[in-house]
Design a protein around this motif. Sequence first.
Motif, PDB file in Angstrom:
ATOM      1  N   HIS A  94       0.849  -1.180   0.000  1.00  0.00           N
ATOM      2  CA  HIS A  94       0.000   0.000   0.000  1.00  0.00           C
ATOM      3  C   HIS A  94       0.888   1.235   0.000  1.00  0.00           C
ATOM      4  O   HIS A  94       2.076   1.148  -0.175  1.00  0.00           O
ATOM      5  N   ASP A 121      -3.827 -10.900   1.701  1.00  0.00           N
ATOM      6  CA  ASP A 121      -3.503 -10.663   3.105  1.00  0.00           C
ATOM      7  C   ASP A 121      -4.614  -9.997   3.904  1.00  0.00           C
ATOM      8  O   ASP A 121      -4.817 -10.305   5.060  1.00  0.00           O
ATOM      9  N   SER A 122      -5.345  -9.115   3.251  1.00  0.00           N
ATOM     10  CA  SER A 122      -6.391  -8.403   3.985  1.00  0.00           C
ATOM     11  C   SER A 122      -7.568  -9.310   4.301  1.00  0.00           C
ATOM     12  O   SER A 122      -8.324  -9.036   5.222  1.00  0.00           O
ATOM     13  N   HIS A 155      -4.456  -3.419  12.978  1.00  0.00           N
ATOM     14  CA  HIS A 155      -4.014  -2.333  12.110  1.00  0.00           C
ATOM     15  C   HIS A 155      -4.001  -1.063  12.947  1.00  0.00           C
ATOM     16  O   HIS A 155      -4.952  -0.754  13.662  1.00  0.00           O
ATOM     17  N   HIS A 208      -0.220   0.647   8.404  1.00  0.00           N
ATOM     18  CA  HIS A 208       0.858  -0.330   8.390  1.00  0.00           C
ATOM     19  C   HIS A 208       2.165   0.345   8.752  1.00  0.00           C
ATOM     20  O   HIS A 208       2.254   0.951   9.806  1.00  0.00           O
TER      21      HIS A 208
HETATM   22 MO   LIG Z   1      -4.866  -5.187   4.016  1.00  0.00          MO
END
Ligand SMILES: [Mo+4]
Lengths: 273, 846
Positions: free
Chosen positions: B151, B182-183, B709, B715
């Motif tokens: 990202h 991954d999300s 998160h 991140h």
């Molecule tokens: Mo994610």
Amino acid sequence: MGKVFVFDIAKCNGCRNCQIACKDEHVDNDWSPIARPQPDTGHFWCRIEERVRGQVPKVRVSYVMHRCQHCADAPCMAAAPDAVYRREDGLVIVDPEKAAGRRDLVEACPYGAIFWNGELGIPQKCTGCAHLVDAGEVPHCVDVCPHGALRFGDEEDLAEEIAAAEALVPERAAADKPRVFYLNLPKRFLAGVVVDPEADEVVAGARVTAENLATGEVLAAEADEFGDFWFHQVGAAEWRVYAEAEGYLTRVLEASTVDEDRNMGPVELYRAE
Amino acid sequence: MGNNVLGTPIVKGLGFNSFGIGTNACSVDIDEENDKILRIRPLRFDEHYTPEDLNAWKLEARGKTFEPGFKTLISPLSLCYKKRVYSKNRIPYPMKRVDWDPEGERNPQNRGTSGYVRISWDEACSLIASEIKRVHEAYGPASILCELDGHGETKFVHAPHGCQSRMFDLIGSYTLQTRQPDSWEGWYWGAKHMWGMDPLGQNSQMNNVIRDVAQNGDAVLFWGCDVETTPLGWGGYLASRLCYWFTELGIKQIHISPDVNYTNAVHADKWIPVKPNTDAALQLAIAYTWIKEGTYDQAYLDTHAVGFENFKYYVMGGEDGVPKTPKWAEAICGVPSYTIKAFARYWAKHAVSIAHCNGGSYIRSCYAHEPARLEVALLGMQGLGKPGANQFKFIEWTLYGMDTVTPLPPSVEIPDCSPAYRGWYRSFPKSFIPKTMIPEAIMNPPVSWYGHIGAGFPREDQFDGPYTFPLEGNERLHMIWSDTPCWETCWNGGNEMQEALRHPSIEFIVVQHPWMENDCFFADVILPTNTKFETEDIGTDSDNGQWNLVYYERQAIKPRLESKSDMEAVGEVARALEKFGGIYENLYERYMGGKTCEEYIQAGFENTGAAKKMDFEEFKEKQYYPFPTREGWEEMPAGLIQFYEDPEGHPLQTPSGKLEYYSTTLASQFPDDKERGPIPHWVDEGAGHQERQYLERGRKYPFLLVSNHPRWRVHANLDDVTWFREMEETCKVTGPDGYKYEPVWVHPSDAGLLGLETGDIVKLHNERGAVLGGVRVTERIMPSVVYQDHGSRVDSVVLGRGGLDRGGANNLIAPYATTSTHAFGEVTSGFLVNIEKVDVLALAEQ
Ligand SMILES: [Mo+4]
Ligand SMILES: Nc1nc2c(c(=O)[nH]1)N[C@H]1C(S)=C(S)[C@@H](COP(=O)(O)OP(=O)(O)OC[C@H]3O[C@@H](n4cnc5c(=O)[nH]c(N)nc54)[C@H](O)[C@@H]3O)O[C@H]1N2
Ligand SMILES: Nc1nc2c(c(=O)[nH]1)N[C@H]1C(S)=C(S)[C@@H](COP(=O)(O)OP(=O)(O)OC[C@H]3O[C@@H](n4cnc5c(=O)[nH]c(N)nc54)[C@H](O)[C@@H]3O)O[C@H]1N2
Ligand code: SF4
Ligand code: SF4
Ligand code: SF4
Ligand SMILES: [Ca+2]
Ligand SMILES: [Ca+2]
């Protein structure tokens, strides 16, 4: 008359947009003659305080804003009439030139709203973004509040909110006449869950009454489908709590909200026979 | 002060989703004369357009109205962005590692510890070019690994990630680090097999669900869902406003999570604390209660599901002799059995929807496919799709350009500026490696797996394979080019990755990045790239929930220091390669694809419907165009109501078209898989993981770690923002040594046993290593669980497996193994650690 701020705790999600917007507006930007640049860190012209309330699993968080109250009878002005002035619209400004070297002003504010800028040698605080107000805009912190929890405007337009409001420090309100008005300031809660340990079930519908041992005030609530009961916005007090339900022995417990909000945890009821 | 209080307003999208997707449109006031950014503000939709132009929508329910408002609802993560542009971590100029000598000793073992010297762009590019040429000749192009996902800034022309892949595509390919979903791990590897819902596994039929909940819902379950955190980098505060509206409407908000996240803190009516990654036990006990009490919808299952009998048999204990009772679950998940029963009964009696952002460690831990599909199992048992009973999301409202994932009134168009995009464009080279398996692939090739491992692939892809790296006849990896240097703090088991990055087989690592952070310290050559304030670009914002936008992003300030954009940096290397001729001939022009930046911006604009409303000049002058609300949105069927009413006419994307409580595909493809069988199970442990408190390892490492998160980062992004770091109550904890430690939440009862107080510094540790953190004793976390956000900047004191990190980058000690044997996802939260007080002053002396 003039400009005021209204801050509603019930609408504040604690996002700190206001706090960061103040940095964005004033760090590295020089808005002389109203304000010189704010240092990168250490100044909180607008600060959100986080209050964690209660105990697992009944926990709430309330956010309370701290900032210059733009007092109508400002102690800072009294301490330095030559260096602090009130504008016609009511905003209180620490003059960056005239207040040079006046470190004592930090102590003069009972709200802790004035900060010392060591590099520039001046005391600094919220200006109400007077430079933006003069340009026809609202303060930066107000513009970015997503929920209208922080509002800014003419006293007459906000009269209704002001009538319902409290002061951040009630003891000082009469003396300083602060012009930041607070709605829904957090008080205490008292809560718990009613259970039948023998059946391993919650007791939905149980009647719970709480008696304030100091004032004799009695509050009533009913346990919901999870067995939970809540008394919101109660005072800091010692309580006697009665839990009753059809077919159960009444349970009486003591609980205190003197120091903090209270989750009493499971209130156990036993069958009458 | 002068007269320039307001400055010149321009537009910048300050979301972090990257991949050529923009969000979080802001207005930015610049001082052109002084080459300076004044302030960042919400963007006003109504500056150039009226409510009629916008066909302004509103929602009505229970006598109350919700209106989206005419300015974007930006977050502190946007407001702080000047601090990123002017960060002291900005990489000032190209650099070379002092002890990396391409003609002599390369000292791979010193990566992560040695220093850097300044070099010129020319020297840097010619070093990189020679290395590419050398690796091509000595080993072949597949020995170059490109890490190009990630990202970050939402640039199109100056794309943050994948520009190098465009270049490598022109000179003989490369090996791609493919990023698993991954999300959405659990949804992707689990839920899909029960209800289809390609491409990601979460409900992809969400139209009008918010209105449906407002009108018909009694309760919303926030099952691992923090609306006050994760929409921040992904859209803004409309989602937060919806929670306030639900409260006003009397819709009960029930939070199920180990922690009091920031949404629970202000919006919850009820919190059910559950231990990390034990939701599957809670879910099974709910199913058990419904079956036992006959309070589920058997008639619905008869027509909408297959295999329910098999599931029921398992739940009631037929398969393993263990009925999944509330008492059984209580011992695992920590929820009192009386609460589980009350909860099950409440759910059975009311119209209940489940809300997520992406699910948190609920779906990002070992065996995450189980709770994900159990959620679908429960929804099905209560008539999924009926009014007020759906699954919906508070983020990613136009993901993959799908207009069926928007739960709010949609705009007429989801603008697509892809012709402007110069990053990786899903060109899939033959040679690729799942990101979760990179350390292994570097140190211990060959490795193999199933599927292409990328968000967006259809369900069937999970059975494709096995694939292997290296491909037959190819060499192992010898060079890495990363524009995503945060593997250590974002993936599973960063300490293992540190060893891989120091492995002797890796002869050269080049990193391009704006900030000196994380994996940058393992590079041999570093190229300084820049932020979107320093470039001209185009952007879109389709995730604010109000109206979709396309905007022109004027350059705000000149490039800082010696930086170039990511696209330009790769271009410089392309130029340097040209001198070798042959396949490298004319590479720069080929890489640029025949257009200038301005032409790409225009091509992006022309690909959107805005081009039908105005010409490019007018677009640049107005700087944005909002797409009005679609006519007739009120008539769109809500959520899964069509499947509910007519399952044959509106089937799901499963092989049977129904909810598959028994997945015939899993049964036939992986018949021996005990970790992901055809029916969802509670999985204690398996070949790769033992992360349960009640098993052997739990005695040594008795705490489960929640790693969410971060609220004050996205991140690895934003960890250096001083305006956040000074927030001692929430962002960092200052230790006795003055260092800003990443907070660790500890419940007072555990703190009492461990002798910990707020402000103490502790070590979270397991066999894989240790990370430090600053204690905050708080009721916001349940007992026997500790919480530390993910993404803190790595600051290792001891590198590699068993290492020690001061920064609190807990991914360093996350499990190395993937989700389960045939599911190649990351396990980054809900794993075991122990916690121990440390004396940092004494530690510093060692
Ligand atoms: Mo994610
Ligand atoms: N513990 C734990 N770990 C997790 C998760 C969790 O829940 N818990 N969640 C996982 C999830 S869902 C995700 S999506 C991943 C996120 O993992 P990533 O997507 O890899 O993380 P980011 O930090 O957003 O971005 C990657 C890198 O891009 C850089 N970057 C930003 N802008 C630019 C730019 O313009 N140019 C260049 N060259 N670089 C730029 C950032 O600084 C960062 O180094 O983390 C995963 N890891
Ligand atoms: N500010 C900010 N916004 C972001 C990001 C960011 O890094 N920062 N990342 C973006 C990305 S890439 C993604 S994928 C999304 C992620 O969105 P999510 O996956 O929804 O986010 P998480 O923070 O991982 O988890 C959400 C909540 O799950 C709860 N939780 C944690 N573990 C468990 C568990 O075991 N069981 C249950 N029931 N609940 C649990 C916690 O309360 C946590 O707050 O957010 C996006 N938005
Ligand atoms: S709050 Fe403090 S600084 Fe502000 S006007 Fe009152 S006394 Fe002065
Ligand atoms: S009004 Fe201006 S100076 Fe005062 S707190 Fe808000 S942003 Fe800061
Ligand atoms: S911006 Fe508004 S909602 Fe956010 S913390 Fe400040 S007052 Fe509260
Ligand atoms: Ca029902
Ligand atoms: Ca591995």
